[in-house]
Design a protein around this motif. Structure first.
Motif, PDB file in Angstrom:
ATOM      1  N   GLY A 299     -54.042  -0.279  18.662  1.00  0.00           N
ATOM      2  CA  GLY A 299     -54.514  -1.205  19.684  1.00  0.00           C
ATOM      3  C   GLY A 299     -55.397  -2.313  19.163  1.00  0.00           C
ATOM      4  O   GLY A 299     -55.825  -3.185  19.928  1.00  0.00           O
ATOM      5  N   LYS A 300     -55.681  -2.324  17.850  1.00  0.00           N
ATOM      6  CA  LYS A 300     -56.516  -3.383  17.282  1.00  0.00           C
ATOM      7  C   LYS A 300     -55.652  -4.430  16.593  1.00  0.00           C
ATOM      8  O   LYS A 300     -54.614  -4.109  16.010  1.00  0.00           O
ATOM      9  N   LYS A 301     -56.083  -5.664  16.659  1.00  0.00           N
ATOM     10  CA  LYS A 301     -55.380  -6.733  15.978  1.00  0.00           C
ATOM     11  C   LYS A 301     -55.825  -6.780  14.536  1.00  0.00           C
ATOM     12  O   LYS A 301     -57.026  -6.839  14.242  1.00  0.00           O
ATOM     13  N   VAL A 302     -54.857  -6.707  13.612  1.00  0.00           N
ATOM     14  CA  VAL A 302     -55.187  -6.683  12.186  1.00  0.00           C
ATOM     15  C   VAL A 302     -54.540  -7.889  11.505  1.00  0.00           C
ATOM     16  O   VAL A 302     -53.343  -8.128  11.642  1.00  0.00           O
ATOM     17  N   HIS A 303     -55.350  -8.626  10.754  1.00  0.00           N
ATOM     18  CA  HIS A 303     -54.863  -9.775   9.984  1.00  0.00           C
ATOM     19  C   HIS A 303     -54.863  -9.411   8.498  1.00  0.00           C
ATOM     20  O   HIS A 303     -55.662  -8.603   8.053  1.00  0.00           O
ATOM     21  N   GLN A 304     -53.987 -10.026   7.747  1.00  0.00           N
ATOM     22  CA  GLN A 304     -53.996  -9.873   6.287  1.00  0.00           C
ATOM     23  C   GLN A 304     -54.510 -11.146   5.653  1.00  0.00           C
ATOM     24  O   GLN A 304     -54.148 -12.247   6.074  1.00  0.00           O
ATOM     25  N   LEU A 305     -55.367 -10.991   4.646  1.00  0.00           N
ATOM     26  CA  LEU A 305     -55.908 -12.185   3.976  1.00  0.00           C
ATOM     27  C   LEU A 305     -54.843 -12.791   3.061  1.00  0.00           C
ATOM     28  O   LEU A 305     -54.078 -12.072   2.436  1.00  0.00           O
TER      29      LEU A 305
END
Length: 305
Positions: A299-305
């Motif tokens: 349920g969390k939004k995860v970004h990749q660097l």
């Protein structure tokens, strides 16, 4: 010899680098390698990098089981990491070699006394302590952070304090107020910043605290040293250097960013959504594809660097 000179000058960062260079030569002399590892452990210890120091002491003891200095250093590291049972075991091992070694006798008694005590304080309390420390941090000059595009938050807002409560239950194994009060970002002789960095392991409610993380060092380089030996709490043997995922949290947006272990600390600190709070960068560490991490990120939004 170069490492020893730096050590005498209390330039422990350069001493670590010199001893590491000696080890990279792979001389094949187990005795010399044990000395290099033990000396590097001592330098790491003085920097407050207790996990790295312990791993070096373990490797030195493997090469030379009767190396008393390595055993004493390993026992000291376990004391700092609050691993009192392990500290006792190391002391007993050393006392079998020299039953009158004063440091081991005293440490054995102290470990017995402290064993079983619960750690005091919470992560939130430590953050507040860092906040206080940061008030005098201007000695570095704000320009140093501005030119690096690093965003520093000195005092958390009420809203941020509420968000931090989620970390308050993490026990401070290996991280206590004594180390925290001495931990400040500092400028080295080459004009580079060295930061105190906190690693959080939410699955096991554990932490690691690295006092001097060079801004141009990669995360993977620290992980290789920190996890050269599995930590005692990793019973499933999942926390291997190449089986770890690193993240930082954007608390304002309630989003997570996955950190590439090949990136340097400076690269991460320069990210537009990274804010150094209370004077110390913080990174969350998970085992790859673990059931816990899947649940944690659900349920969390995860970004990749």
């Amino acid at each position: 010899n170069e490492g020893n000179e730096y050590f005498k000058e209390k330039d422990y960062g350069r001493a670590v680098a010199a001893y590491s260079e000696g080890l990279r030569r792979r001389c094949g002399d187990a005795e010399l390698d044990a000395v290099l590892l033990t000396n590097r452990a001592a330098a790491h210890f003085h920097l407050g990098n207790y996990r790295s120091a312990l791993n070096d002491a373990i490797q030195a003891k493997k090469l030379k089981p009767t190396h008393l200095k390595a055993i004493i250093r390993g026992a000291l590291c376990h004391m700092e990491l609050k691993n009192f049972s392990e500290a006792i075991a190391w002391c007993e091992e050393g006392l079998q070699i020299d039953s009158k070694e004063k440091k081991l006798v005293e440490m054995r008694a102290k470990a017995d006394k402290l064993k079983g005590r619960e750690l005091e304080g919470t992560f939130l309390g430590i953050q507040t302590g860092f906040s206080t420390l940061c008030q005098g941090r201007a000695v570095l000059g704000p320009d140093l952070l501005c030119e690096r595009n690093i965003k520093l938050v000195l005092e958390p807002s009420d809203e941020e304090e509420e968000v931090s409560d989620g970390l308050a239950e993490i026990s401070l194994d290996g991280f206590h107020s004594d180390s925290a009060t001495g931990a400040k970002v500092h400028l080295d002789a080459d004009g580079n910043l060295n930061w105190p960095v906190l690693f959080l392991y939410p699955e096991h409610e554990q932490t690691d605290f690295t006092v001097a993380f060079h801004e141009n060092s990669r995360f993977i380089d620290h992980l290789m040293v920190m996890f050269a030996e599995l930590p005692p709490w990793d019973l499933e043997k999942k926390y291997l250097p190449n089986n770890l995922e690193l993240y930082f949290e954007d608390e304002e947006r309630e989003e997570m960013y996955e950190v590439n272990p090949e990136h340097t600390l400076l690269q991460v600190l320069q990210h537009e959504r990274y804010f150094v709070k209370a004077g110390t960068p913080t990174v969350l560490v998970f085992a790859k594809r673990s059931p816990f991490s899947k649940k944690y990120f659900s349920g969390k939004k995860v970004h990749q660097l």
